[in-house]
Design a protein around this motif. Structure first.
Motif, PDB file in Angstrom:
ATOM      1  N   TRP A  66       0.840  -1.199   0.000  1.00 57.74           N
ATOM      2  CA  TRP A  66       0.000   0.000   0.000  1.00 57.74           C
ATOM      3  C   TRP A  66       0.875   1.249   0.000  1.00 57.74           C
ATOM      4  N   GLU A  67       1.900   1.269   0.850  1.00 60.70           N
ATOM      5  CA  GLU A  67       2.809   2.422   0.902  1.00 60.70           C
ATOM      6  C   GLU A  67       3.502   2.619  -0.450  1.00 60.70           C
TER       7      GLU A  67
ATOM      8  N   GLN B 159       1.095   4.055  -2.920  1.00 60.02           N
ATOM      9  CA  GLN B 159       0.884   5.474  -2.602  1.00 60.02           C
ATOM     10  C   GLN B 159       2.026   6.330  -3.170  1.00 60.02           C
TER      11      GLN B 159
END
Length: 165
Positions: free
Chosen positions: A149-150, A153
């Protein structure tokens, strides 16, 4: 970057050649034959190979390619023990230059731990490999969902005009 060539490899993968400023950079080496053909067709000699991560479908053509091209191998310092022998080990935030264009190394772990992407803002292109693909992202094999997810992003924060390879 003066010229970008997309090379279909294996049944579902790609490699990229970038030529500019007297340098020819290969991004990943899934399969030697189509890459060597593209280099021969263009009359180019590979000077650098940027490796995004250690999976075989990104490195298995490297030995055959290096037997014919004296190229420097570039990859993530944190994953050096699983990558082919690196000539240049880079980390998140380091830079790499192709001709007059400087790119930034981005740690995009998740698919694998030690996966990197290369963003060249001057050319408006990023090489993301299995961290971001046309219809999604690579499976999380080694990393964690929060890592992925990071990483996604970080990639989503690239300027909207960025071409993702």
């Amino acid at each position: 970057m003066a010229e970008l060539v997309t090379i279909r490899c294996l049944s579902d993968n790609y490699a990229y050649l970038v030529q500019g400023g007297g340098q020819t950079i290969l991004v990943d080496a899934p399969e030697a034959a189509p890459i060597l053909k593209a280099l021969d067709d263009k009359g180019w000699k590979a000077t650098h190979v940027l490796i995004t991560h250690h999976h075989a479908d990104h490195v298995q053509g490297l030995d055959e390619l290096l037997a014919k091209h004296d190229a420097s191998v570039v990859g993530h310092a944190a994953d050096a023990d699983r990558l082919p022998k690196l000539d240049i080990a880079l980390s998140d935030g380091d830079t790499v230059t192709i001709g007059s264009d400087t790119g930034t190394v981005m740690d995009v772990s998740g698919h694998t731990v030690g996966h990197i992407a290369f963003h060249f803002p001057g050319s408006k292109v990023a090489f993301t490999a299995d961290s971001l693909m046309a219809l999604g992202c690579g499976r999380v094999f080694e990393g964690t969902m929060p890592q992925m997810w990071e990483s996604l992003q970080k990639l989503a924060a690239l300027p909207p005009e960025t071409t993702i390879c």
